[in-house]
Design a protein around this motif. Structure first.
Motif, PDB file in Angstrom:
ATOM      1  N   ASN A 120      -8.754  34.558 -29.306  1.00 32.91           N
ATOM      2  CA  ASN A 120      -9.833  34.846 -28.360  1.00 32.91           C
ATOM      3  C   ASN A 120      -9.369  35.763 -27.240  1.00 32.91           C
ATOM      4  N   HIS A 121      -8.197  35.486 -26.689  1.00 35.28           N
ATOM      5  CA  HIS A 121      -7.670  36.317 -25.603  1.00 35.28           C
ATOM      6  C   HIS A 121      -7.342  37.730 -26.099  1.00 35.28           C
ATOM      7  N   LEU A 122      -6.787  37.827 -27.300  1.00 38.12           N
ATOM      8  CA  LEU A 122      -6.483  39.141 -27.853  1.00 38.12           C
ATOM      9  C   LEU A 122      -7.758  39.926 -28.128  1.00 38.12           C
ATOM     10  N   THR A 123      -8.779  39.258 -28.648  1.00 41.78           N
ATOM     11  CA  THR A 123     -10.058  39.924 -28.898  1.00 41.78           C
ATOM     12  C   THR A 123     -10.642  40.490 -27.610  1.00 41.78           C
ATOM     13  N   ASP A 124     -10.574  39.708 -26.531  1.00 39.60           N
ATOM     14  CA  ASP A 124     -11.024  40.207 -25.222  1.00 39.60           C
ATOM     15  C   ASP A 124     -10.317  41.504 -24.860  1.00 39.60           C
ATOM     16  N   ASN A 161       6.001  28.005 -27.161  1.00 37.65           N
ATOM     17  CA  ASN A 161       4.714  27.393 -26.874  1.00 37.65           C
ATOM     18  C   ASN A 161       3.930  28.336 -25.965  1.00 37.65           C
ATOM     19  N   VAL A 162       2.658  28.528 -26.265  1.00 40.05           N
ATOM     20  CA  VAL A 162       1.821  29.438 -25.483  1.00 40.05           C
ATOM     21  C   VAL A 162       0.722  28.627 -24.805  1.00 40.05           C
ATOM     22  N   VAL A 163       0.551  28.858 -23.512  1.00 37.21           N
ATOM     23  CA  VAL A 163      -0.446  28.128 -22.723  1.00 37.21           C
ATOM     24  C   VAL A 163      -1.322  29.120 -21.966  1.00 37.21           C
ATOM     25  N   GLY A 164      -2.447  28.620 -21.455  1.00 42.05           N
ATOM     26  CA  GLY A 164      -3.344  29.474 -20.688  1.00 42.05           C
ATOM     27  C   GLY A 164      -4.758  28.938 -20.716  1.00 42.05           C
ATOM     28  N   PRO A 165      -5.691  29.667 -20.110  1.00 40.43           N
ATOM     29  CA  PRO A 165      -7.097  29.242 -20.117  1.00 40.43           C
ATOM     30  C   PRO A 165      -7.628  29.086 -21.538  1.00 40.43           C
ATOM     31  N   LYS A 166      -8.470  28.093 -21.736  1.00 40.14           N
ATOM     32  CA  LYS A 166      -9.107  27.826 -23.033  1.00 40.14           C
ATOM     33  C   LYS A 166      -8.113  27.372 -24.103  1.00 40.14           C
ATOM     34  N   VAL A 192       2.610  26.863 -17.084  1.00 39.01           N
ATOM     35  CA  VAL A 192       1.974  25.560 -17.286  1.00 39.01           C
ATOM     36  C   VAL A 192       1.024  25.246 -16.138  1.00 39.01           C
ATOM     37  N   ARG A 193       1.493  25.425 -14.914  1.00 43.55           N
ATOM     38  CA  ARG A 193       0.670  25.058 -13.751  1.00 43.55           C
ATOM     39  C   ARG A 193      -0.600  25.900 -13.679  1.00 43.55           C
ATOM     40  N   GLU A 194      -0.477  27.202 -13.883  1.00 48.63           N
ATOM     41  CA  GLU A 194      -1.657  28.073 -13.836  1.00 48.63           C
ATOM     42  C   GLU A 194      -2.641  27.738 -14.954  1.00 48.63           C
ATOM     43  N   SER A 195      -2.116  27.307 -16.099  1.00 48.55           N
ATOM     44  CA  SER A 195      -2.981  26.943 -17.219  1.00 48.55           C
ATOM     45  C   SER A 195      -3.774  25.679 -16.909  1.00 48.55           C
ATOM     46  N   VAL A 196      -3.115  24.695 -16.300  1.00 50.80           N
ATOM     47  CA  VAL A 196      -3.803  23.459 -15.928  1.00 50.80           C
ATOM     48  C   VAL A 196      -4.886  23.754 -14.880  1.00 50.80           C
ATOM     49  N   LYS A 197      -4.549  24.555 -13.879  1.00 48.23           N
ATOM     50  CA  LYS A 197      -5.526  24.913 -12.849  1.00 48.23           C
ATOM     51  C   LYS A 197      -6.725  25.638 -13.462  1.00 48.23           C
ATOM     52  N   ALA A 198      -6.459  26.555 -14.377  1.00 53.14           N
ATOM     53  CA  ALA A 198      -7.544  27.304 -15.017  1.00 53.14           C
ATOM     54  C   ALA A 198      -8.459  26.399 -15.809  1.00 53.14           C
ATOM     55  N   GLU A 199      -7.884  25.418 -16.518  1.00 53.45           N
ATOM     56  CA  GLU A 199      -8.696  24.489 -17.291  1.00 53.45           C
ATOM     57  C   GLU A 199      -9.529  23.590 -16.396  1.00 53.45           C
ATOM     58  N   LEU A 200      -8.943  23.121 -15.298  1.00 49.54           N
ATOM     59  CA  LEU A 200      -9.687  22.261 -14.377  1.00 49.54           C
ATOM     60  C   LEU A 200     -10.833  23.020 -13.718  1.00 49.54           C
ATOM     61  N   ALA A 201     -10.603  24.280 -13.417  1.00 53.54           N
ATOM     62  CA  ALA A 201     -11.645  25.101 -12.795  1.00 53.54           C
ATOM     63  C   ALA A 201     -12.760  25.422 -13.777  1.00 53.54           C
ATOM     64  N   ARG A 202     -12.407  25.502 -15.059  1.00 56.40           N
ATOM     65  CA  ARG A 202     -13.380  25.885 -16.076  1.00 56.40           C
ATOM     66  C   ARG A 202     -14.298  24.729 -16.466  1.00 56.40           C
ATOM     67  N   LEU A 203     -13.779  23.511 -16.401  1.00 58.66           N
ATOM     68  CA  LEU A 203     -14.537  22.350 -16.897  1.00 58.66           C
ATOM     69  C   LEU A 203     -15.385  21.715 -15.815  1.00 58.66           C
TER      70      LEU A 203
END
Length: 302
Positions: free
Chosen positions: A14-18, A166-171, A291-302
């Motif tokens: 999804n991120h690559l498609t963007d 391991n790859v982390v991030g939004p979504k 990791v931290r930025e990924s968790v923050k992004a998920e919390l903000a998104r949900l």
């Protein structure tokens, strides 16, 4: 330019498609499930078994490049994984290569894994020999790399291979960070941690991975293999601490025991990324900040 992205409805896909759409590409996403995104005249989602050669050949007609991200991401009992990894990790690669050969597509990106190295001491380098994967996933990723090299040699294809941590991030759709967040939502008082929590690995932010694909893909000639990550690692216990801090909970940690989380897991590793750096690429996020930025992004998104 027209791209076929296998596994396009997945996390990295999804991120690559963007990124490809923003760069002016026309994109076809091929995956078992649909890629749901805002309407775009340059994007098409096709639900297909990527291992089906005949169907993929039809879908890939007219494409200039293939970005192959389709693979199994489930962790199941080893009796099931033997067949699942063969079908979804290896046969998908063969299908992609046949699609390219038949359609005369000359450029490939392949998402490989740290799992190809097996359980090794010291920095993991791309030129290491005697690779000994300890999981079916790692074995079929390594077998896929070998098949790509043969097809590239016989058919004049350019292939860019990334060995990823391991790859982390939004979504995010899977992984220990994703699992911890879901477990805490279900029970904020107790957090199950597989193994002893001392497993220590690298975690790359998906934006760094996509930046790397964009940077090297247009420069790549022949077959090149790169470790793409950062120069730091983080323990599972530290990931749990970050998730709990960001979610403002203080659960009791419950360990399943042992030095690994599951059969075929590698408890610790560290990439040597000097090859990629020597070509001018670098990362923005270390493992902790990824990791931290990924968790923050998920919390903000949900």
């Amino acid at each position: 330019m027209k791209a076929l992205v296998t596994g396009g409805s997945g996390f990295i896909g999804n991120h690559l498609t963007d990124r490809l759409l923003k760069g002016g590409w026309e994109v076809i996403s091929a995956d078992r499930g649909p890629n749901l995104r805002p309407k775009n005249d340059r994007f098409r989602s096709v639900c297909v078994d990527v291992a089906d050669v005949n169907e993929l050949v039809k879908i890939g007609k007219g494409c200039d490049a293939v970005f192959h991200l389709a693979a199994n991401t489930d962790v199941r009992p080893k009796e099931e994984l033997a067949t699942l990894e063969f079908e979804q990790t290896f046969l998908t690669t063969r299908s992609v290569l046949e699609c390219m050969r038949v359609n005369g597509i000359g450029k490939l990106f392949f998402s490989s894994s740290s799992a190809v190295y097996g359980n090794r001491e010291g920095l993991l380098r791309e030129d290491m020999g005697d690779l000994r994967p300890v999981s079916y996933y790692g074995a079929y990723k390594l077998a896929s790399e070998c098949l790509i090299k043969a097809y590239s040699s016989l058919n004049g294809m350019d292939a860019l291979i990334f060995r990823l941590p391991n790859v982390v991030g939004p979504k995010m759709t899977h992984g220990v960070t994703f699992d911890f967040m879901n477990k805490i939502r279900n029970d904020p008082e107790r957090l199950e941690i597989l193994g002893d929590g001392k497993q220590e690995k690298q975690y790359a932010h998906v934006s760094d991975v996509v930046d790397g694909i964009s940077y090297f893909f247009k420069r790549n000639r022949g077959v090149e293999v790169y470790n793409i990550s950062n120069d730091s690692s983080i323990t599972v216990n530290s990931i749990a601490d970050i998730v709990c801090e960001e979610m403002n909970v203080k659960p009791e940690y419950i360990y399943t025991g042992g030095s690994v989380g599951w059969e075929g897991d590698v408890p610790r590793y560290m990439f040597d990324i000097s090859k990629a750096r020597a070509k001018g690429w670098t990362f923005k996020y270390d493992s902790e900040s990824a990791v931290r930025e990924s968790v923050k992004a998920e919390l903000a998104r949900l």
